[in-house]
Design a protein around this motif. Sequence first.
Motif, PDB file in Angstrom:
ATOM      1  N   GLN A  53     -18.916  37.731  18.307  1.00  0.00           N
ATOM      2  CA  GLN A  53     -19.049  38.126  16.904  1.00  0.00           C
ATOM      3  C   GLN A  53     -18.539  37.027  15.981  1.00  0.00           C
ATOM      4  O   GLN A  53     -17.724  36.211  16.378  1.00  0.00           O
ATOM      5  N   TYR A  54     -19.004  37.111  14.753  1.00  0.00           N
ATOM      6  CA  TYR A  54     -18.600  36.140  13.733  1.00  0.00           C
ATOM      7  C   TYR A  54     -17.851  36.842  12.615  1.00  0.00           C
ATOM      8  O   TYR A  54     -18.163  37.976  12.256  1.00  0.00           O
ATOM      9  N   TRP A  55     -16.889  36.111  12.031  1.00  0.00           N
ATOM     10  CA  TRP A  55     -16.020  36.676  11.009  1.00  0.00           C
ATOM     11  C   TRP A  55     -15.767  35.674   9.908  1.00  0.00           C
ATOM     12  O   TRP A  55     -15.994  34.471  10.078  1.00  0.00           O
ATOM     13  N   VAL A  59      -1.918  40.270   6.818  1.00  0.00           N
ATOM     14  CA  VAL A  59      -3.008  41.164   6.409  1.00  0.00           C
ATOM     15  C   VAL A  59      -2.411  42.550   6.150  1.00  0.00           C
ATOM     16  O   VAL A  59      -1.801  43.151   7.031  1.00  0.00           O
ATOM     17  N   ARG A  60      -2.566  43.029   4.917  1.00  0.00           N
ATOM     18  CA  ARG A  60      -1.975  44.314   4.519  1.00  0.00           C
ATOM     19  C   ARG A  60      -3.026  45.193   3.853  1.00  0.00           C
ATOM     20  O   ARG A  60      -2.817  45.769   2.774  1.00  0.00           O
ATOM     21  N   ASN A  61      -4.140  45.265   4.517  1.00  0.00           N
ATOM     22  CA  ASN A  61      -5.244  46.097   4.039  1.00  0.00           C
ATOM     23  C   ASN A  61      -5.836  46.784   5.265  1.00  0.00           C
ATOM     24  O   ASN A  61      -6.072  46.124   6.282  1.00  0.00           O
ATOM     25  N   TYR A  62      -6.038  48.090   5.168  1.00  0.00           N
ATOM     26  CA  TYR A  62      -6.413  48.841   6.368  1.00  0.00           C
ATOM     27  C   TYR A  62      -7.782  48.461   6.914  1.00  0.00           C
ATOM     28  O   TYR A  62      -7.983  48.399   8.117  1.00  0.00           O
ATOM     29  N   GLN A  63      -8.720  48.227   6.007  1.00  0.00           N
ATOM     30  CA  GLN A  63     -10.060  47.876   6.472  1.00  0.00           C
ATOM     31  C   GLN A  63     -10.045  46.538   7.203  1.00  0.00           C
ATOM     32  O   GLN A  63     -10.660  46.387   8.275  1.00  0.00           O
ATOM     33  N   ALA A  64      -9.314  45.583   6.639  1.00  0.00           N
ATOM     34  CA  ALA A  64      -9.200  44.272   7.266  1.00  0.00           C
ATOM     35  C   ALA A  64      -8.482  44.392   8.615  1.00  0.00           C
ATOM     36  O   ALA A  64      -8.895  43.796   9.614  1.00  0.00           O
ATOM     37  N   ARG A  65      -7.425  45.185   8.636  1.00  0.00           N
ATOM     38  CA  ARG A  65      -6.701  45.412   9.892  1.00  0.00           C
ATOM     39  C   ARG A  65      -7.614  46.009  10.953  1.00  0.00           C
ATOM     40  O   ARG A  65      -7.595  45.603  12.120  1.00  0.00           O
ATOM     41  N   GLN A  74     -21.446  39.873   2.701  1.00  0.00           N
ATOM     42  CA  GLN A  74     -20.409  40.766   2.189  1.00  0.00           C
ATOM     43  C   GLN A  74     -19.450  40.043   1.247  1.00  0.00           C
ATOM     44  O   GLN A  74     -19.023  40.591   0.230  1.00  0.00           O
ATOM     45  N   LEU A  75     -19.138  38.817   1.581  1.00  0.00           N
ATOM     46  CA  LEU A  75     -18.232  38.013   0.750  1.00  0.00           C
ATOM     47  C   LEU A  75     -18.702  37.934  -0.699  1.00  0.00           C
ATOM     48  O   LEU A  75     -17.901  37.863  -1.624  1.00  0.00           O
ATOM     49  N   VAL A  96     -10.643  40.040   5.513  1.00  0.00           N
ATOM     50  CA  VAL A  96     -11.214  39.856   6.847  1.00  0.00           C
ATOM     51  C   VAL A  96     -12.502  40.644   6.889  1.00  0.00           C
ATOM     52  O   VAL A  96     -12.483  41.846   6.611  1.00  0.00           O
ATOM     53  N   MET A  97     -13.606  39.983   7.203  1.00  0.00           N
ATOM     54  CA  MET A  97     -14.883  40.703   7.194  1.00  0.00           C
ATOM     55  C   MET A  97     -15.852  40.089   8.182  1.00  0.00           C
ATOM     56  O   MET A  97     -15.737  38.903   8.520  1.00  0.00           O
ATOM     57  N   PRO A  98     -16.802  40.880   8.666  1.00  0.00           N
ATOM     58  CA  PRO A  98     -17.785  40.351   9.603  1.00  0.00           C
ATOM     59  C   PRO A  98     -18.828  39.483   8.913  1.00  0.00           C
ATOM     60  O   PRO A  98     -19.097  39.638   7.719  1.00  0.00           O
ATOM     61  N   VAL A  99     -19.391  38.573   9.677  1.00  0.00           N
ATOM     62  CA  VAL A  99     -20.481  37.699   9.222  1.00  0.00           C
ATOM     63  C   VAL A  99     -21.602  37.845  10.244  1.00  0.00           C
ATOM     64  O   VAL A  99     -21.332  37.856  11.450  1.00  0.00           O
TER      65      VAL A  99
END
Length: 150
Positions: A2-4, A29-35, A125-126, A135-138
């Motif tokens: 996977q890519y991020w 990282v202090r965000n639940y979605q990113a975690r 998404q960015l 933190v997000m997928p690419v």
Amino acid sequence: MQYWLMKSEPQVFSIDDLERQGRSPWEGVRNYQARNFMRDGMKVGDQAFLYHSSCDVPGVAGVMEVARAAYPDPTQFDRRSPYYDEASTRESPRWLLVDVAFSRRFRDVVPLERLRAERALAGMQLLRRGNRLSVMPVTAAEWRAVLKLA
DNA sequence: GCCAACGTTGGC
DNA sequence: GCCAACGTTGGC
């Protein structure tokens, strides 16, 4: 595989820092979605762009590789750390991190402005309005399109 | 469960 | 420094 994409303020941690260190825990990282992306999505060997945010030229600065899967972020327990979280416990840690390893530093940062101008990246998404995820997928297609600009 | 207040992110 | 967007908190 996977890519991020992972954001960092270069004054705090830049692609140069990672190149120097070779490998580093991705702290803070202090965000639940990113975690959750790190916890549920990231596997050793996955590739990630390092994105420089909140700086003169925000953009993609290079490539790194996930070197260790998610484990508790020690800074959440460190009272002197800016990432300290008094509500988290060692029995049930709230925040995780992965280790990343340096792969490549682009000769020049690929600027956010350039990404926005690229048709192939229109759905990235960015680039969505109001996006603040660190933190997000690419997708594979987006990954290739960004590399072409480097 | 709603929602106002507040804090943070991050481009500009 | 400004401000839009969004997440979190906490009173009710």
